[in-house]
Design an enzyme around this catalytic site. Structure first.
Site, PDB file in Angstrom:
ATOM      1  N   LYS A   1       0.813  -1.222   0.000  1.00  0.00           N
ATOM      2  CA  LYS A   1       0.000   0.000   0.000  1.00  0.00           C
ATOM      3  C   LYS A   1       0.845   1.270   0.000  1.00  0.00           C
ATOM      4  CE  LYS A   1      -1.996  -0.289   3.823  1.00  0.00           C
ATOM      5  NZ  LYS A   1      -1.835  -1.277   4.785  1.00  0.00           N
TER       6      LYS A   1
ATOM      7  N   ARG B   1      -9.018   1.066   9.685  1.00  0.00           N
ATOM      8  CA  ARG B   1      -8.527  -0.257  10.063  1.00  0.00           C
ATOM      9  C   ARG B   1      -9.520  -1.039  10.899  1.00  0.00           C
ATOM     10  NH1 ARG B   1      -2.749   0.956   9.327  1.00  0.00           N
ATOM     11  NH2 ARG B   1      -1.612  -0.963   9.597  1.00  0.00           N
TER      12      ARG B   1
ATOM     13  N   ARG C   1      11.625  -6.612   4.740  1.00  0.00           N
ATOM     14  CA  ARG C   1      11.581  -5.208   5.153  1.00  0.00           C
ATOM     15  C   ARG C   1      12.227  -5.032   6.525  1.00  0.00           C
ATOM     16  NH1 ARG C   1       5.846  -2.236   5.305  1.00  0.00           N
ATOM     17  NH2 ARG C   1       5.773  -2.831   7.469  1.00  0.00           N
TER      18      ARG C   1
ATOM     19  N   ARG D   1      12.350  -1.556  11.011  1.00  0.00           N
ATOM     20  CA  ARG D   1      11.207  -0.981  11.710  1.00  0.00           C
ATOM     21  C   ARG D   1      10.892  -1.786  12.964  1.00  0.00           C
ATOM     22  NH1 ARG D   1       6.008   0.470   8.087  1.00  0.00           N
ATOM     23  NH2 ARG D   1       4.952  -0.650   9.746  1.00  0.00           N
TER      24      ARG D   1
ATOM     25  N   ARG E   1       0.227  -8.305  13.949  1.00  0.00           N
ATOM     26  CA  ARG E   1      -0.412  -7.356  13.027  1.00  0.00           C
ATOM     27  C   ARG E   1      -1.303  -8.075  12.017  1.00  0.00           C
ATOM     28  NH1 ARG E   1       4.733  -5.149  11.484  1.00  0.00           N
ATOM     29  NH2 ARG E   1       3.920  -4.060   9.680  1.00  0.00           N
TER      30      ARG E   1
HETATM   31  P1  ADP Z   1       1.595  -1.687   8.241  1.00  0.00           P
HETATM   32  O1  ADP Z   1       0.343  -1.562   7.429  1.00  0.00           O
HETATM   33  O2  ADP Z   1       2.757  -2.220   7.461  1.00  0.00           O
HETATM   34  O3  ADP Z   1       1.384  -2.406   9.528  1.00  0.00           O
HETATM   35  P2  ADP Z   1       1.441   1.176   8.891  1.00  0.00           P
HETATM   36  O4  ADP Z   1       2.551   2.116   8.665  1.00  0.00           O
HETATM   37  O5  ADP Z   1       0.205   1.379   8.103  1.00  0.00           O
HETATM   38  O6  ADP Z   1       2.089  -0.244   8.617  1.00  0.00           O
HETATM   39  O7  ADP Z   1       1.023   1.146  10.439  1.00  0.00           O
HETATM   40  C1  ADP Z   1       1.976   0.889  11.460  1.00  0.00           C
HETATM   41  C2  ADP Z   1       1.282   0.885  12.830  1.00  0.00           C
HETATM   42  O8  ADP Z   1       0.697   2.187  13.077  1.00  0.00           O
HETATM   43  C3  ADP Z   1       0.099  -0.081  12.978  1.00  0.00           C
HETATM   44  O9  ADP Z   1       0.515  -1.392  13.297  1.00  0.00           O
HETATM   45  C4  ADP Z   1      -0.675   0.595  14.120  1.00  0.00           C
HETATM   46  O10 ADP Z   1      -0.082   0.359  15.364  1.00  0.00           O
HETATM   47  C5  ADP Z   1      -0.528   2.074  13.799  1.00  0.00           C
HETATM   48  N1  ADP Z   1      -1.641   2.553  12.938  1.00  0.00           N
HETATM   49  C6  ADP Z   1      -1.558   2.997  11.646  1.00  0.00           C
HETATM   50  N2  ADP Z   1      -2.761   3.335  11.170  1.00  0.00           N
HETATM   51  C7  ADP Z   1      -3.646   3.086  12.167  1.00  0.00           C
HETATM   52  C8  ADP Z   1      -5.054   3.187  12.296  1.00  0.00           C
HETATM   53  N3  ADP Z   1      -5.823   3.612  11.279  1.00  0.00           N
HETATM   54  N4  ADP Z   1      -5.626   2.853  13.477  1.00  0.00           N
HETATM   55  C9  ADP Z   1      -4.870   2.424  14.499  1.00  0.00           C
HETATM   56  N5  ADP Z   1      -3.556   2.283  14.453  1.00  0.00           N
HETATM   57  C10 ADP Z   1      -2.926   2.593  13.301  1.00  0.00           C
END
Ligand code: ADP
Length: 192
Positions: A13, A88, A127, A133, A144
């Protein structure tokens, strides 16, 4: 163009959103990036979010909505947006609808990048090595993916039931996937 990009962690994404932003000339709003910026700046919000993110849990809906409202109050979003990482869960999907309604907007498409779980695990392992990360540790990745299945998969069903979902095969080269997305949203020929 107003797009919501959906897909599991590691589905690509973020990478595709960055390309779409350049192509469509609309801002890329990544809630993960917004949160990581808060963590890096050591703000109170960042301090609150840090542990939650490292575990791979979702940061509270309230924090996310506040951040999003703030971001959408900036003028650049009037031209459109690519939303990446939100919603989410179902509560966030409802909050997004309400926020857009308040702004007199509707998104054009919710695009789901589909990648099978095995590939996802391989990609995230890669990654973890490349980027280091904190939330790409094996336990956090597993968690996750569980959170995604339990909380985010219902969002996909919700958009499907509302006829708003476009599914794109996320397996292939970056170019292939990018062009599939453009075709799916009817933007394949807008610029070069
Ligand atoms: P990925 O999709 O690879 O897990 P992201 O960068 O989208 O990575 O998100 C990393 C972390 O940030 C998530 O695991 C969560 O803890 C937090 N996060 C991101 N977007 C949201 C959201 N919409 N609601 C709650 N937590 C979020």
């Amino acid at each position: 163009m107003r797009l919501v990009l959906l897909g599991a962690p590691g589905s690509g994404k973020g990478t595709q959103a960055a390309r779409l932003k350049d192509y469509l000339h609309v801002p890329h709003i990544s809630t993960g990036d917004l949160l990581r910026a808060e963590v890096a700046a050591g703000t109170p919000l960042g301090l609150q979010a840090k542990e939650v993110m490292a575990r791979g849990d979702l940061v509270s809906d309230e924090i996310l909505l506040g951040m999003l409202e703030d971001r959408f109050s900036r003028d650049d979003t009037k031209a459109g947006f690519i939303l990446d990482g939100y919603p989410r869960n179902l509560a966030q999907a409802a909050a997004l609808d309400a926020l857009l309604a308040k702004l007199g907007q509707k998104f054009d498409a919710a695009v789901q990048l589909e990648v099978d779980n095995e590939q996802i695990i391989d990609r995230l392992a890669g990654r973890a090595q490349a980027e280091g990360r904190a939330d790409d540790s094996p336990e956090s990745v597993r968690h996750r993916l569980n959170v995604y299945d339990q909380q985010t998969a219902p969002v996909i069903k919700f958009y499907r039931d509302h006829g708003q979902l476009t599914i794109v095969d996320g397996v292939g080269t970056l170019d292939e996937v990018f062009h599939r997305i453009l075709a799916a949203i009817g933007q394949a020929q807008t610029t070069a």
